[in-house]
Design an enzyme around this catalytic site. Sequence first.
Site, short mmCIF file in Angstrom:
data_model
loop_
_atom_site.label_atom_id
_atom_site.label_comp_id
_atom_site.label_asym_id
_atom_site.label_seq_id
_atom_site.Cartn_x
_atom_site.Cartn_y
_atom_site.Cartn_z
CG ASN A 77 -6.68 -1.63 -3.39
OD1 ASN A 77 -7.17 -1.34 -4.58
ND2 ASN A 77 -5.38 -0.85 -3.13
CB SER A 78 -8.13 -6.52 -6.19
OG SER A 78 -7.80 -6.83 -7.78
N GLY A 80 -8.03 -1.47 -9.15
CA GLY A 80 -7.46 -1.18 -10.57
C GLY A 80 -7.59 0.27 -10.58
CG ASN A 134 -0.28 4.85 -10.76
OD1 ASN A 134 0.66 4.45 -10.24
ND2 ASN A 134 -1.59 4.37 -10.56
CB CYS A 180 -1.53 0.87 -10.73
SG CYS A 180 -2.99 -0.02 -10.12
CE LYS A 195 1.41 6.57 -5.43
NZ LYS A 195 -0.02 6.59 -4.82
CB ILE A 214 6.00 3.23 -1.27
CG1 ILE A 214 5.19 2.97 -0.10
CG2 ILE A 214 7.40 3.39 -1.11
CD1 ILE A 214 5.22 1.49 0.55
N GLY A 244 -1.34 0.88 4.18
CA GLY A 244 -1.99 1.05 5.58
C GLY A 244 -0.56 1.04 6.58
C1 LIG Z 1 -8.27 1.66 -2.59
C2 LIG Z 1 -6.96 2.51 -3.01
C3 LIG Z 1 -6.94 3.01 -4.34
C4 LIG Z 1 -5.72 3.49 -4.91
N1 LIG Z 1 -5.54 4.25 -6.16
C5 LIG Z 1 -4.39 4.72 -6.61
C6 LIG Z 1 -4.64 5.40 -7.68
O1 LIG Z 1 -5.36 5.37 -8.62
N2 LIG Z 1 -3.42 5.90 -8.41
C7 LIG Z 1 -2.30 5.83 -7.26
O2 LIG Z 1 -1.01 6.35 -7.91
N3 LIG Z 1 -2.17 5.41 -6.14
C8 LIG Z 1 -3.33 4.45 -5.61
N4 LIG Z 1 -3.44 4.05 -4.51
C9 LIG Z 1 -2.23 4.03 -3.73
C10 LIG Z 1 -2.03 4.91 -2.44
O3 LIG Z 1 -2.39 6.41 -3.24
C11 LIG Z 1 -0.85 4.97 -1.73
O4 LIG Z 1 0.04 5.33 -2.56
C12 LIG Z 1 -0.76 3.70 -1.27
O5 LIG Z 1 -2.03 3.40 -0.44
C13 LIG Z 1 0.29 3.47 0.31
O6 LIG Z 1 -0.12 4.53 1.09
P1 LIG Z 1 -1.03 4.42 2.54
O7 LIG Z 1 -0.36 3.26 3.14
O8 LIG Z 1 -0.64 5.66 3.32
O9 LIG Z 1 -2.27 4.36 2.05
C14 LIG Z 1 -4.61 3.44 -3.91
C15 LIG Z 1 -4.59 2.71 -2.55
C16 LIG Z 1 -5.79 2.31 -2.33
C17 LIG Z 1 -5.81 1.68 -0.84
#
Ligand SMILES: Cc1cc2nc3c(=O)[nH]c(=O)nc-3n(C[C@H](O)[C@H](O)[C@H](O)COP(=O)(O)O)c2cc1C
Length: 182
Positions: free
Chosen positions: A3-4, A6, A60, A63, A98, A124, A150
């Site tokens: 994803n991108s 932001g 955070n 990011c 984080k 992470i 994922g």
């Molecule tokens: C679409 C999307 C938006 C995200 N936005 C944030 C965010 O605003 N702040 C943050 O700390 N992590 C954000 N993340 C990261 C997730 O919270 C998580 O740390 C990351 O996806 C890894 O975990 P997962 O593999 O279980 O998804 C985002 C992830 C995705 C896919």
Amino acid sequence: MLNSIGLQNPGVEYFMENDLPWLRKFDTKIIVNACGSTIEDYVELAKVLNTLDIDGVELNLSCPNVKAGCMAFGTTYEGVKEVTSQVRKVLDKPLIVKLTPNVTDITEPAKGAEAAGADGVSLINTLLGMSIDIEKQRPVLANNMGGLSGPAVKPVAVRMVYQVAKAVKIPVLGLRRNSYRK
Ligand SMILES: Cc1cc2nc3c(=O)[nH]c(=O)nc-3n(C[C@H](O)[C@H](O)[C@H](O)COP(=O)(O)O)c2cc1C
């Protein structure tokens, strides 16, 4: 997922007035994920969050999609320590940092968070990734790179949680979405 997105969101004032009252209807803890582009941003945001009826703040610093901020602070011991200690001065609530996995040694930023007085670290965030459309011979994402998450990243996350848990004494939150449980 790559994803991108932001950090698009309506901002802290909107959150205070609209989202928080709705969230408070549920019998659960509310931890606000906070990000800025500069240390001053983080401090200003923390001052506002400190006045709200929330249970904690997660910084955070990780990011990959924000050009000027976040990952710049999150990759080194000193960077994490600096922003965390500035926030710690103005925030009385539980503070979680984080961490980004886009580092050689994940224990370094974790130790920086601990040294600055964080109550815990979570990890992470997404791994920096890239995908190319071979027909168009162009990157798929307009920003070229994005954050990979994922099931594919889970073994990396488990390894890093293991390393961090051995390196710090503060609580370590291993993040994983429920939908991946099966
Ligand atoms: C679409 C999307 C938006 C995200 N936005 C944030 C965010 O605003 N702040 C943050 O700390 N992590 C954000 N993340 C990261 C997730 O919270 C998580 O740390 C990351 O996806 C890894 O975990 P997962 O593999 O279980 O998804 C985002 C992830 C995705 C896919």
